[in-house]
Motif scaffolding. Structure first.
Motif, PDB file in Angstrom:
ATOM      1  N   LEU A 160     -13.850   1.687   4.354  1.00  6.65           N
ATOM      2  CA  LEU A 160     -14.154   2.127   2.990  1.00  6.65           C
ATOM      3  C   LEU A 160     -15.649   2.374   2.866  1.00  6.65           C
ATOM      4  O   LEU A 160     -16.466   1.700   3.516  1.00  6.65           O
ATOM      5  N   ASN A 161     -16.012   3.336   2.007  1.00  5.69           N
ATOM      6  CA  ASN A 161     -17.436   3.547   1.740  1.00  5.69           C
ATOM      7  C   ASN A 161     -17.893   2.588   0.653  1.00  5.69           C
ATOM      8  O   ASN A 161     -17.116   1.749   0.161  1.00  5.69           O
ATOM      9  N   SER A 201     -11.582  -6.480   0.347  1.00  4.94           N
ATOM     10  CA  SER A 201     -12.247  -5.770   1.437  1.00  4.94           C
ATOM     11  C   SER A 201     -13.442  -6.596   1.887  1.00  4.94           C
ATOM     12  O   SER A 201     -13.940  -7.459   1.143  1.00  4.94           O
ATOM     13  N   ALA A 259     -18.379   3.015  -2.386  1.00  4.13           N
ATOM     14  CA  ALA A 259     -17.665   3.175  -3.655  1.00  4.13           C
ATOM     15  C   ALA A 259     -16.223   2.693  -3.561  1.00  4.13           C
ATOM     16  O   ALA A 259     -15.477   2.749  -4.550  1.00  4.13           O
ATOM     17  N   GLY A 260     -15.790   2.232  -2.378  1.00  6.21           N
ATOM     18  CA  GLY A 260     -14.431   1.748  -2.200  1.00  6.21           C
ATOM     19  C   GLY A 260     -13.437   2.813  -1.821  1.00  6.21           C
ATOM     20  O   GLY A 260     -12.232   2.542  -1.752  1.00  6.21           O
ATOM     21  N   ALA A 261     -13.900   4.027  -1.546  1.00 10.87           N
ATOM     22  CA  ALA A 261     -12.989   5.107  -1.153  1.00 10.87           C
ATOM     23  C   ALA A 261     -12.718   5.033   0.349  1.00 10.87           C
ATOM     24  O   ALA A 261     -13.604   4.698   1.148  1.00 10.87           O
ATOM     25  N   GLU A 262     -11.498   5.377   0.735  1.00 10.99           N
ATOM     26  CA  GLU A 262     -11.116   5.334   2.138  1.00 10.99           C
ATOM     27  C   GLU A 262     -11.807   6.431   2.929  1.00 10.99           C
ATOM     28  O   GLU A 262     -11.797   7.599   2.535  1.00 10.99           O
ATOM     29  N   ILE A 263     -12.413   6.062   4.055  1.00  7.30           N
ATOM     30  CA  ILE A 263     -13.004   7.019   4.986  1.00  7.30           C
ATOM     31  C   ILE A 263     -11.983   7.373   6.057  1.00  7.30           C
ATOM     32  O   ILE A 263     -11.720   8.547   6.330  1.00  7.30           O
ATOM     33  N   SER A 264     -11.384   6.357   6.689  1.00 10.41           N
ATOM     34  CA  SER A 264     -10.393   6.561   7.745  1.00 10.41           C
ATOM     35  C   SER A 264      -9.734   5.227   8.058  1.00 10.41           C
ATOM     36  O   SER A 264     -10.166   4.170   7.581  1.00 10.41           O
ATOM     37  N   ARG A 314      -8.889  -0.350   7.923  1.00 11.99           N
ATOM     38  CA  ARG A 314      -9.136   0.700   6.927  1.00 11.99           C
ATOM     39  C   ARG A 314     -10.600   0.640   6.510  1.00 11.99           C
ATOM     40  O   ARG A 314     -11.052  -0.348   5.926  1.00 11.99           O
ATOM     41  N   LYS A 341       0.818  -1.215   0.000  1.00 12.84           N
ATOM     42  CA  LYS A 341       0.000   0.000   0.000  1.00 12.84           C
ATOM     43  C   LYS A 341       0.856   1.270   0.000  1.00 12.84           C
ATOM     44  O   LYS A 341       0.511   2.255  -0.658  1.00 12.84           O
TER      45      LYS A 341
END
Length: 747
Positions: free
Chosen positions: A89-90, A60, A92-97, A87, A25
């Motif tokens: 993810l929302n 994920s 859509a696969g985007a990182e939230i925190s 990790r 990563k």
């Protein structure tokens, strides 16, 4: 091995046989390393340049907002400490925190646990596991394996939350109570590869000034008065000499403390040691809590704790099976002292063993009994509720440490006024000197009026300065270990044995009042040093004599050596022969064919012998050469009274097998195995519909047959239900439906 409940695939968890479950990563390359414990493969993460490097799971995993999740791994790195994160993810696969665990306090090339817990944030739909370290140069490698992600793995029955138990999320589960500060730290701690209930983060109590210090769990789970509870946790003392403890506290509905039971650690070092406190919730108790502390601590000393639990007592400390031991935990396992045990007679002294883990068969401590002289001493437990007329089994594990000992176990029964009713004792036995634990037990029926029972151990030292350890003391309401039941309708005795060891061979004798012994027949033949393949054994003895007392002697032999190691003798059972005019004809191998018939006349026995007579001229007496006199021969004449009886006797005789003939006492006939020759069974009268038949059965005496029993005369559908958990189990046990009906098993 697969970690229970793991969301990750086995390849991702074990990093075997490849790294397909992982991706680099940040500032890293990954490769397959070796030397893991959960499979050989490990994830090798190498830094490209100095600075933080990260690797994450390739996939994920779905999560639910507001739900607590946990991740852990085993890590190894000689120069740089590590941490693990979740990790989020929302959709859509985007990182939230990323929720990070603490970085381990030190680097170590030994495998150690890193962990984290967190609540899935708003909008979180999926999650990945991330591992991280921050080297100060390129080409530095950190290793990871045995990775878990999923719901928190909890100690069974814990009344505390996951955060109070394992301190993985934040510091809200605990608070400083006296002379200390409290924090979360991540010491480098090694755990077995298959231990999943303790992690990287621990609650850390740091002593402020010299003196006593303590911390208290902020949660107050509800409790029920009169119920026994355990409190335990893994204590990591600052030094081996430090006096550290764990405490179980009870509170009333207003929050006032009612009692506190402390259990002090006898630490052998500074590792993690499970220390247990136990107590029965007092009257008025509404809630409980758990505390940890240091007595006479030194400023800046740090006591760490992990895996903290309050639970209702169960059969084992970490399990969930219900407790069946009437002995209080403190009196059974000696984790917090000698409990209620006393020495009412003799010179023996009693103490809790020391240190932690030094002498124990259950948990971490045992009771040390020391006798300075070669004399007998008695030690007694507290009193525990029992039910009258039921079977109780007092038992304890004993180990000879020094000198010599003989021991026996007894149970004292008291009535409702606390008056002693009776004491029932086992047979004394010597403790071997091999340093192994041995189990002493007895089967005892509580007398009428019994309300409480008290265990008594009579220990006789055979030399001066003798020491014996006692642990895992139990008082259990059980079915009798040896049980005999007569069945007059089938002229059989059912023998049931419980608590057997598969390390033994077993022989079963039928013993009569004159002392004569005969081997009992089982499924595989006469039971003579047969392997024990289960902890329970039952057999139906259809060859027991009628109208006389019968006991059974069961002998146990060590399978490896064939040495007789123990035996049991049952109570006596007498089969009622019923009407003296009837007899039994039995097939020893197929008891379901046995028939009871009315005797018209008993055999007129003869005992044939082959002789060669030579008459010598001039001598008055002949010269006779004789063979061996044969067994008895004669004809038994019986009547069958119904068509059903007639067909049953025909079926019994049809195989031509050796039969057992048994007559009632008073007929003057002993039991005899016979072969039956050609038979006739005409009507008793000339009236054609008359169902009565007169059977002439020519007997020739035979030796005792050696084949096993194939079936049962009392086999019912209920027996099928009791002995088989599923229908599938019948398929492997019975070849055909007929075999099932006759209980003729193949396995």
């Amino acid at each position: 091995m697969a970690i229970p409940g793991n969301f990750l695939s086995l390849t991702t968890e074990q990093v075997d046989p490849n790294t397909s479950g992982w991706l680099a990563k940040l500032n890293a390359t990954i490769s397959l390393g070796s030397g893991g414990r959960n499979g050989d493969g490990v994830l090798a993460v190498k830094s490209v340049v100095a600075g933080e490097m990260q690797a994450r799971t390739y996939s994920s995993y779905p999560v639910v907002t507001g739900t607590v999740y946990s991740a852990f791994a085993d890590a190894s790195g000689a120069t740089v400490p590590e941490r693990i994160g979740i990790r989020w993810l929302n959709a859509a696969g985007a990182e939230i925190s990323i929720t990070w665990g603490l970085t381990t306090a030190t680097a170590s090339s030994s495998w150690h646990r890193i962990s984290v817990g967190g609540v899935a944030p708003v909008l979180a739909a999926r999650a990945q596991v991330v591992v991280s370290s921050t080297p100060v140069a390129a080409a530095v490698i950190s290793y990871y394996e045995n990775v878990y992600f999923g719901w928190p793995l909890r100690f069974a029955g814990n009344l505390l939350s996951f955060n109070a138990e394992q301190y993985e999320i934040d510091t809200t589960g605990w608070a400083a109570e006296t002379n200390c500060t409290l924090s979360r730290t991540a010491p480098m701690v090694q755990w077995p590869v298959d231990w999943y209930y303790s992690g990287g983060e621990v609650v850390t109590l740091t002593v402020t000034a010299n003196g006593n210090a303590s911390a208290l769990c902020t949660e107050r789970p509800p409790v029920t008065p009169g119920v026994e509870y355990l409190a335990y946790g893994y204590l990591m003392p600052p030094t081996a000499a430090a006096v550290t403890w764990i405490e179980l506290r009870f509170y009333d509905a207003g929050g006032a403390q009612l009692s506190a039971t402390r259990s002090t650690l006898a630490a052998p070092g500074t590792g993690g040691y499970r220390q247990i406190a136990s107590a029965i919730a007092p009257a008025g108790a509404s809630a409980a809590s758990i505390a940890i502390g240091v007595t006479s601590g030194t400023a800046s000393q740090a006591l760490r704790a992990d895996g903290l639990v309050i639970k209702v007592r169960t059969a084992t400390v970490t399990g969930s099976a219900p407790n069946d031991n009437a002995v209080a935990f403190a009196d059974s396992n000696f984790e917090q002292g000698v409990g209620q045990w006393t020495v009412p007679s003799g010179v023996a002294t009693i103490n809790r063993s020391t240190p932690w883990g030094g002498q124990a068969v259950s948990n971490s401590y045992s009771l040390t009994v020391t006798s300075s002289t070669a004399t007998a001493s008695t030690i007694r437990s507290g009193k525990y509720p029992v039910a009258q007329l039921l079977n109780w089994k007092p038992n304890a594990s004993l180990k000879r440490v020094a000198g010599g000992w003989t021991a026996n176990i007894a149970l004292r029964f008291y009535d409702a006024a606390d008056a002693l009713i009776t004491t029932i004792s086992s047979v004394a036995g010597a403790l071997p000197s091999d340093g192994l634990w041995y189990r002493f037990d007895a089967d005892i029926t509580a007398p009428a009026g019994a309300v409480t029972g008290q265990i008594e151990l009579i220990l006789t030292a055979t030399t001066t300065s003798s020491i014996v350890q006692i642990d895992d003391v139990r008082l259990q309401q059980v079915l009798p270990s040896t049980q005999v039941t007569g069945g007059d309708a089938t002229a059989s005795i059912r023998l049931v044995l419980r608590g057997l060891s598969t390390a033994h061979l077993m022989t079963v004798y039928r013993v009569l009042s004159d002392g004569s012994k005969t081997l009992v027949r089982g499924r595989d033949g006469l039971i003579n040093q047969r392997p024990v393949d289960a902890d329970t054994f039952s057999v139906e003895d259809y060859e027991a004599p009628l109208g006389v007392p019968v006991v059974y002697r069961i002998e146990y032999y060590v399978a490896a050596t064939g040495i007789l190691t123990a035996w049991r003798v049952t109570t006596a059972v007498t089969l009622d022969p019923g009407d003296i005019n009837y007899c039994w004809l039995k097939d020893p191998a197929r008891p379901q064919l046995n028939v009871r018939a009315l005797v018209r006349s008993a055999p007129e026995w003869s005992e044939p012998i082959e002789q060669n007579v030579m008459r010598v001229r001039g001598r008055a007496n002949a010269l006779i050469l004789s063979g061996v006199r044969g067994g008895r021969e004669g004809s038994l004449i019986v009547w069958t009274e119904t068509d059903t009886q007639r067909e049953a006797l025909r079926l019994l005789l049809s195989s031509g097998s050796t039969l057992l003939w048994q007559a009632a006492p008073g007929m003057g006939e002993s039991d005899v195995y016979v072969s039956v020759a050609e038979t006739a069974f005409p009507r008793v009268t000339d009236y054609a519909p008359d169902p009565w038949r007169e059977w002439t059965l020519p007997f020739t005496e035979q030796d005792v047959p050696v084949m096993g029993i194939a079936g049962s005369a009392t086999w019912t559908v209920q027996d099928v239900l009791v002995e088989n958990a599923t229908v599938l189990g019948l398929v492997s046990r019975y070849a055909t439906v007929l075999d099932l009906a006759l209980d003729q098993r193949t396995a």
